[in-house]
Design an enzyme around this catalytic site. Structure first.
Site, mmCIF file in Angstrom:
data_model
loop_
_atom_site.group_PDB
_atom_site.id
_atom_site.type_symbol
_atom_site.label_atom_id
_atom_site.label_comp_id
_atom_site.label_asym_id
_atom_site.label_seq_id
_atom_site.Cartn_x
_atom_site.Cartn_y
_atom_site.Cartn_z
ATOM 1 N N ASN A 178 -10.362 -7.177 7.645
ATOM 2 C CA ASN A 178 -9.520 -6.158 8.262
ATOM 3 C C ASN A 178 -9.321 -6.475 9.746
ATOM 4 O O ASN A 178 -10.288 -6.583 10.500
ATOM 5 C CB ASN A 178 -10.152 -4.759 8.077
ATOM 6 C CG ASN A 178 -9.098 -3.666 8.179
ATOM 7 O OD1 ASN A 178 -8.086 -3.833 8.872
ATOM 8 N ND2 ASN A 178 -9.319 -2.555 7.500
ATOM 9 N N GLU B 213 -14.675 -5.509 2.062
ATOM 10 C CA GLU B 213 -13.982 -5.594 3.352
ATOM 11 C C GLU B 213 -14.947 -5.818 4.512
ATOM 12 O O GLU B 213 -15.989 -5.160 4.599
ATOM 13 C CB GLU B 213 -13.205 -4.292 3.579
ATOM 14 C CG GLU B 213 -12.344 -4.333 4.823
ATOM 15 C CD GLU B 213 -11.565 -3.050 4.985
ATOM 16 O OE1 GLU B 213 -10.608 -2.843 4.218
ATOM 17 O OE2 GLU B 213 -11.933 -2.253 5.877
ATOM 18 N N LYS C 211 0.834 4.524 1.360
ATOM 19 C CA LYS C 211 0.125 5.096 2.514
ATOM 20 C C LYS C 211 1.038 6.126 3.172
ATOM 21 O O LYS C 211 2.028 5.752 3.813
ATOM 22 C CB LYS C 211 -0.214 3.944 3.470
ATOM 23 C CG LYS C 211 -1.068 4.314 4.663
ATOM 24 C CD LYS C 211 -1.474 3.047 5.438
ATOM 25 C CE LYS C 211 -2.478 3.345 6.524
ATOM 26 N NZ LYS C 211 -2.869 2.144 7.283
ATOM 27 N N GLU D 90 -5.896 -8.224 6.111
ATOM 28 C CA GLU D 90 -5.508 -6.809 6.019
ATOM 29 C C GLU D 90 -5.142 -6.218 7.385
ATOM 30 O O GLU D 90 -5.821 -6.485 8.373
ATOM 31 C CB GLU D 90 -6.682 -5.965 5.502
ATOM 32 C CG GLU D 90 -7.222 -6.319 4.149
ATOM 33 C CD GLU D 90 -8.407 -5.424 3.799
ATOM 34 O OE1 GLU D 90 -9.334 -5.907 3.148
ATOM 35 O OE2 GLU D 90 -8.427 -4.239 4.218
ATOM 36 N N SER D 91 -4.136 -5.393 7.390
ATOM 37 C CA SER D 91 -3.774 -4.473 8.482
ATOM 38 C C SER D 91 -2.992 -5.111 9.637
ATOM 39 O O SER D 91 -3.315 -6.196 10.099
ATOM 40 C CB SER D 91 -5.015 -3.808 9.096
ATOM 41 O OG SER D 91 -5.717 -3.077 8.137
ATOM 42 N N GLU E 53 0.812 -1.225 0.000
ATOM 43 C CA GLU E 53 0.000 0.000 0.000
ATOM 44 C C GLU E 53 0.848 1.279 0.000
ATOM 45 O O GLU E 53 1.800 1.396 0.771
ATOM 46 C CB GLU E 53 -0.902 -0.005 1.223
ATOM 47 C CG GLU E 53 -1.922 1.119 1.251
ATOM 48 C CD GLU E 53 -3.120 0.738 2.094
ATOM 49 O OE1 GLU E 53 -4.036 0.076 1.565
ATOM 50 O OE2 GLU E 53 -3.130 1.080 3.295
ATOM 51 N N LYS F 114 -7.997 2.644 -2.939
ATOM 52 C CA LYS F 114 -8.344 2.454 -1.533
ATOM 53 C C LYS F 114 -8.928 3.763 -1.053
ATOM 54 O O LYS F 114 -8.220 4.749 -0.861
ATOM 55 C CB LYS F 114 -7.085 2.088 -0.750
ATOM 56 C CG LYS F 114 -7.357 1.518 0.618
ATOM 57 C CD LYS F 114 -7.468 0.014 0.529
ATOM 58 C CE LYS F 114 -7.635 -0.712 1.848
ATOM 59 N NZ LYS F 114 -7.015 -0.186 3.005
#
Ligand SMILES: O=C(O)c1ccccc1NCC(=O)[C@H](O)[C@H](O)COP(=O)(O)O
Length: 262
Positions: free
Chosen positions: A188, A167, A60, A221-222, A58, A119
């Site tokens: 997530n 998501e 970010k 994710e994350s 990503e 995103k």
């Protein structure tokens, strides 16, 4: 396609609620028409369906959790992620909290052949039309924002030739994603109302999706920072989506390679 319903954003609590209210304000008066159907390329889905665990890296630059992360140049970051073995690039286009914008996505699309995910916090059909116009292969759809309208927005994304990363963060949201006919589901680990991370969420919901007979692509994710973190979803997820730990590393190619090396 008929015009999509507006999601009820009053139902979205916490940090996420503030983000989506502001995002909805950005699109007041925007044209909700999707236009003619566009070819369904499914490049994002195909990239994540490769054998083994794929990386969505990503771009970010900032976030509500971390504040400023790094002043990344999106094109340089995309090149580095590609060199580090990423299968796809996620590009934040939300401006206030994530320092994202349209140019970041355009730069990434112009720089690499890897499929790009827009995103953002989709609350209006124009955001999907933009994603397709700007060259994204996929867009994020959050069940925590769209609730029972998830299926309509999924159909709209497909109408525009986009894959959708649908998501979820809990069992109820997963059931909505499955019912909506998602082909790609992202779990997530971050609770977007409190920003707390629990790396146990992805394995739990991924197992539940498979037990329910889901045969599509599953993305964890994350919160992934080390190869040991990643080990918890090897053999379960098809892909991991990683932002902060790569973006803030100072050497994006190396960080991507090191993170994904078992
Ligand atoms: O990252 C945040 O703080 C955040 C806060 C509120 C809404 C969304 C947020 N992040 C979006 C994401 O899902 C992540 O950028 C993505 O999964 C990567 O996470 P990480 O590797 O932990 O940066």
């Amino acid at each position: 396609m008929s015009v999509l319903s507006a999601p009820d954003l009053k139902r979205v609590p916490g940090v996420l609620g503030r983000i989506v209210e502001l995002r909805a304000g950005d699109y007041v008066g925007a044209d909700p028409q999707l236009g003619a159907p566009r070819p369904d390329e499914r490049r994002f889905e195909a990239a994540l369906g490769a054998p083994g665990l794929s990386l969505i890296a990503e771009v970010k630059r900032a976030s509500p959790s971390e504040g400023a992360i790094a002043p990344l140049d999106p094109a340089d970051a995309a090149r580095a992620y590609a060199a580090g073995g990423a299968a796809a690039i996620s590009v934040l286009t939300e401006p206030r909290y994530f320092d994202g914008n349209r140019e970041a996505l355009l730069d990434v699309v112009a720089t690499t052949d890897l499929p790009a995910l827009r995103k953002d916090f989709v609350v209006h059909p124009a955001m999907l039309r933009e994603a397709a116009d700007w060259g994204a292969s996929a867009a994020l759809l959050m069940v925590s924002v769209l609730h029972e309208h998830t299926g309509e927005y999924l159909s709209a994304a497909h109408h525009l030739g986009l894959d959708a990363l649908v998501e979820v963060h809990d069992e109820h949201e997963l059931d909505i994603a499955l019912e909506a006919g998602a082909r790609i589901i992202g779990v997530n680990n971050r609770d977007l109302t409190t920003l707390k991370i629990d790396l146990g969420v992805s394995p739990r919901l991924i197992r539940r999706a498979r037990d329910a007979g889901f045969t599509g692509v599953l993305v964890a994710e994350s919160g992934y920072r080390t190869p040991q973190d990643i080990a918890a979803v090897r053999g379960l997820a098809d892909a991991v989506l990683v932002g902060s730990s790569l973006a803030g590393s100072g050497d994006l190619a190396r960080a991507a390679r090191d993170l994904m090396t078992p």
